[in-house]
Design an enzyme around this catalytic site. Structure first.
Site, PDB file in Angstrom:
ATOM      1  N   THR A 185       3.102  32.086  41.395  1.00  0.00           N
ATOM      2  CA  THR A 185       2.967  33.035  40.289  1.00  0.00           C
ATOM      3  C   THR A 185       1.489  33.159  39.934  1.00  0.00           C
ATOM      4  O   THR A 185       0.673  32.326  40.328  1.00  0.00           O
ATOM      5  CB  THR A 185       3.752  32.555  39.064  1.00  0.00           C
ATOM      6  OG1 THR A 185       3.185  31.317  38.599  1.00  0.00           O
ATOM      7  CG2 THR A 185       5.226  32.332  39.416  1.00  0.00           C
ATOM      8  N   LYS A 440       6.136  41.698  16.754  1.00  0.00           N
ATOM      9  CA  LYS A 440       7.116  41.466  15.691  1.00  0.00           C
ATOM     10  C   LYS A 440       6.504  41.904  14.366  1.00  0.00           C
ATOM     11  O   LYS A 440       5.657  41.229  13.802  1.00  0.00           O
ATOM     12  CB  LYS A 440       7.517  39.996  15.663  1.00  0.00           C
ATOM     13  CG  LYS A 440       8.187  39.545  16.949  1.00  0.00           C
ATOM     14  CD  LYS A 440       8.442  38.055  16.989  1.00  0.00           C
ATOM     15  CE  LYS A 440       9.043  37.647  18.334  1.00  0.00           C
ATOM     16  NZ  LYS A 440       9.220  36.194  18.462  1.00  0.00           N
ATOM     17  N   TRP A 445      11.245  44.253  16.190  1.00  0.00           N
ATOM     18  CA  TRP A 445      10.494  44.266  17.441  1.00  0.00           C
ATOM     19  C   TRP A 445       9.947  45.664  17.727  1.00  0.00           C
ATOM     20  O   TRP A 445      10.633  46.670  17.571  1.00  0.00           O
ATOM     21  CB  TRP A 445      11.396  43.833  18.602  1.00  0.00           C
ATOM     22  CG  TRP A 445      11.634  42.359  18.672  1.00  0.00           C
ATOM     23  CD1 TRP A 445      11.138  41.408  17.834  1.00  0.00           C
ATOM     24  CD2 TRP A 445      12.419  41.670  19.644  1.00  0.00           C
ATOM     25  NE1 TRP A 445      11.568  40.160  18.212  1.00  0.00           N
ATOM     26  CE2 TRP A 445      12.359  40.287  19.331  1.00  0.00           C
ATOM     27  CE3 TRP A 445      13.165  42.064  20.738  1.00  0.00           C
ATOM     28  CZ2 TRP A 445      13.016  39.313  20.069  1.00  0.00           C
ATOM     29  CZ3 TRP A 445      13.822  41.106  21.489  1.00  0.00           C
ATOM     30  CH2 TRP A 445      13.740  39.741  21.155  1.00  0.00           C
TER      31      TRP A 445
END
Length: 544
Positions: A185, A440, A445
Site C-alpha cells: 500500500t 463532520k 457528514w
C-alpha cells in the site's frame, strides 16, 4: 463422495501456457528507454521468460524468494512477471514514486533478494542501495549498447543475462495457493503494508475482469494498460490480455504523456485502455490543443480516484469514447465494483439521472461480497441514501497483511476498506469519502469527494481538493483549494456561488483558496494528509 471433476490447479503458469499455444501470434508493442517501438509476440515473450527463468536459477534464486522490480509498463517487465511467479518465486513490484524511506522499508520488509531496475531508475537506486543490505545484486533492464555506467553493486545487464541462456525450462508444478506477487500500500498512515497475492487469487480475479460487464476483453481488442504495472499488477491487464488474446500496447515511461498516448492509440488501433483521472486529463488537454482524434478507442476505464464529470462528458461527446469506472484497492487485487454496461432500467433513465448513475463506482463484481455498516456495525440497507463504512470479502481479497502483527479482518471475517459509501437498489455503489477524510459538520457528514467533483466541473478549474478544518461552531467545515486552468481567472465569491443548487446549502465550502499546486500520493491521489498539515494554522476569515 466421488469427485466427478478434475482438480486442475489455477496457476499463472497455466495461463501462460494457454496464451503461448492459443494466442502466440498476437503482438505486444512497447515503448522503452532504449527503443521507441519494440514489437514481438506472446510466443516470443514466453520463450524469453523461460530464458529468464534459467537466469534466475543461476543467480541463486529459489522458490519462495522475493524478486523486486522498479520498472515501467513494457515487455521486459512482462517477462519478469511470468518468469518469477511461474518459477515459484514472488514478484515484488515497487512503486518508484514512493518516498525514499518508504522504498527502503518495503524492499527490506519484502526480503527482496535481487532487484530488476529500468535504466531510467538506476540513479534512484544508486542513492538507496546502501539502505538495502540484503539485496544481492541489481539487473538493469536494457541491452549492452544502452547499459549505463553504474555504481550499483553486482550490476548485470538484462539482455546479456538472457543471451547466455536457452529457452527450454521445466516449469515447476505449483499449488494454486503458492504466493505469486507482492504489492505494498502507499502508506498514507504509518509504514506501507504488504499484500501477498497467490496464483489462485490472480487467476480468479482475471476470470472476473474479462467478463462482458467488466473490462470485456476479447481477441478483437487492442489493450493499452496505462495504470502502472507497479501498482496492483496494472489492474491485472497483463494477465487478462494474454488470457483472451488481446493485443498489448505498453507505454513504458511515457504513460503520462498525452502526445505519446495519442500516437499509440492511433498507430496501434487501441480499442480499450485503463488509467487514473490525471492521465485522461493529460490526453484530453493534448487532444484539445492539437485537434487530433482517437477514432479507434471505444472505451476506457477510470480508477484510483473518482471520475470527474468533465472526463466522462468530454470523451463521450467529443471523441465517442465510453468512459467506465472501476473501484477497488491493493488489498482487493484490486477489482471490487465496475460501472460498465448498464441494465435496461438504467439505460432508460432521463439523461441527467443516467449521467449520475454512470459516475457511481458501479456494481459488485461476482466474487466480491460488499456491505455497508453504521458505527455500531449494523448492516445498512441498499436504498441509495444510507451511507456507511464499506466492508468486503471474497477469494481475491486479503486475509492478512504480509509479515504484519496487527488484525487485518474484523471479528466476522470482513475486510474494512476505509471507504464510506451508499448503495442503491440497483446495486450501484457510490463512494462518498474515505473514513479519515469525511467532514463532520454539526454532527452530519459532508462528502469531500462530491464537493471536489462539483468544483472541477467548473470550466475554469483544473483541479480541486476539499478538506475539513476545525470550526468553533460546527466542529468542522469544508475548505476548498482550487488550481485554475491556465489563463483563467475566478474570484472566491464566484467559485463558492458555483455550488448553489448543486449541493445542499450547508455543504457549500466555508472558504476557497486558489493555489498553484496540490500534493499527491505516489499513486496519483490527492494527499489529504499533507494538505491538512500544510493548512493546519488556517483560520476562517469571519472568525476573529
Amino acid at each position: 463422495m466421488i469427485n466427478a471433476m478434475m482438480n486442475s490447479q489455477l496457476t499463472i503458469t497455466s495461463l501462460m501456457k494457454h496464451a503461448e499455444r492459443v494466442n502466440g501470434a498476437v503482438e505486444i508493442v512497447s515503448v522503452t528507454a532504449d527503443n521507441p517501438r519494440h514489437r514481438y509476440t506472446y510466443r516470443e515473450a514466453f520463450a524469453r521468460a523461460r530464458r529468464l527463468a534459467n537466469a534466475l536459477v543461476k543467480l541463486g534464486l529459489k522458490p519462495g524468494d522475493t524478486v523486486a522490480t522498479f520498472a515501467w509498463n513494457d515487455y521486459r517487465h512482462l517477462e519478469i512477471y511470468y518468469a518469477v511467479s511461474c518459477s515459484g518465486m514472488i514478484c515484488h513490484t515497487v512503486n518508484p514514486r514512493l518516498f525514499p524511506e518508504q522504498i527502503e522499508y518495503i524492499v527490506n520488509h519484502g526480503r527482496d533478494q535481487w532487484v530488476f531496475v529500468d535504466a531510467t531508475m538506476v540513479p534512484l537506486l544508486e542513492q538507496l542501495q546502501d539502505t538495502m543490505p540484503d539485496v544481492k545484486g541489481f539487473v538493469v533492464m536494457t541491452d549492452s549498447a544502452h547499459m549505463p555506467a553504474t555504481s550499483l553493486r553486482n550490476a548485470r545487464c538484462y539482455e546479456d543475462l538472457l543471451a547466455a541462456e536457452g529457452d527450454e525450462f521445466e516449469w515447476p508444478e505449483l499449488d494454486e495457493n503458492t504466493p505469486s506477487a507482492l504489492c505494498y500500500t502507499s502508506g498514507t498512515t504509518g509504514n506501507p503494508k504488504g499484500v501477498l497475492y497467490t496464483h489462485r487469487s490472480t487467476l480468479l480475479h482475471c476470470y472476473a475482469s474479462i467478463a462482458p460487464d467488466v473490462f470485456g476483453l476479447s481477441v478483437k481488442d487492442v489493450a493499452l494498460p496505462i495504470v502502472p504495472m507497479f501498482h496492483v499488477n496494472g489492474w491485472g491487464m497483463v494477465y487478462s490480455a494474454p488470457m483472451t488474446g488481446a493485443k498489448l500496447v505498453m507505454p513504458g515511461p511515457k504513460m503520462g504523456d498525452g502526445e505519446t498516448l495519442c500516437a499509440l492509440i492511433n498507430e496501434e488501433k487501441v480499442t480499450v485502455s485503463a488509467g487514473v483521472p490525471t492521465v485522461w486529463l493529460a490526453l484530453l488537454n493534448y487532444l484539445a490543443k492539437t485537434g487530433k482524434t482517437i477514432d479507434s478507442l471505444n472505451r476506457l476505464t477510470v480508477g484510483g480516484a473518482a471520475c470527474p464529470f468533465t472526463i466522462f462528458d468530454d470523451f463521450r461527446n467529443k471523441h465517442g469514447v465510453d468512459v467506465q469506472q472501476g473501484w477497488g484497492m491493493t488489498e482487493m487485487n484490486p477489482l471490487g465494483t465496475f460501472n460498465g454496461n448498464v441494465p435496461p432500467a438504467i439505460a432508460d433513465l432521463p439523461p441527467e439521472q443516467y449521467d449520475k448513475m454512470r459516475l457511481k463506482q458501479g456494481r459488485p463484481v461476482f466474487g466480491v461480497e460488499i456491505k455497508i455498516v453504521d458505527t455500531d456495525n449494523n448492516e445498512l440497507p441498499w436504498d441509495g441514501a444510507s451511507a456507511g463504512a464499506v466492508k468486503v470479502r471474497g477469494p481475491w481479497i486479503i486475509a492478512e497483511y504480509y509479515r504484519y502483527d496487527g488484525q487485518t479482518l474484523d471479528d466476522d471475517g470482513w475486510f474494512e476498506t476505509g471507504d464510506v459509501a451508499c448503495i442503491d437498489e440497483y446495486g450501484y455503489m457510490q463512494i462518498t469519502d474515505r473514513l479519515k477524510d469525511v467532514i463532520k459538520s454539526g454532527g452530519e457528514w459532508i462528502s469531500s469527494i462530491e464537493l471536489e467533483n462539483c468544483a472541477v466541473n467548473h470550466p475554469a478549474v483544473a483541479e480541486a481538493a476539499v478538506v475539513g478544518m476545525p470550526h468553533p461552531s460546527w466542529s468542522e467545515r469544508p475548505l476548498l483549494l482550487v488550481i485554475l486552468q491556465e489563463g483563467e481567472s475566478l474570484s472566491r465569491e464566484e467559485m463558492l456561488a458555483w455550488f448553489d443548487g448543486k449541493v445542499a446549502k450547508w455543504w457549500i465550502p466555508e472558504d476557497c483558496l486558489f493555489v498553484d499546486s496540490l500534493p499527491h500520493t505516489a499513486t496519483g491521489k490527492l494527499s489529504k494528509k499533507d494538505i491538512r498539515e500544510t493548512y493546519k494554522d488556517y483560520r476562517w476569515p469571519d472568525i476573529a
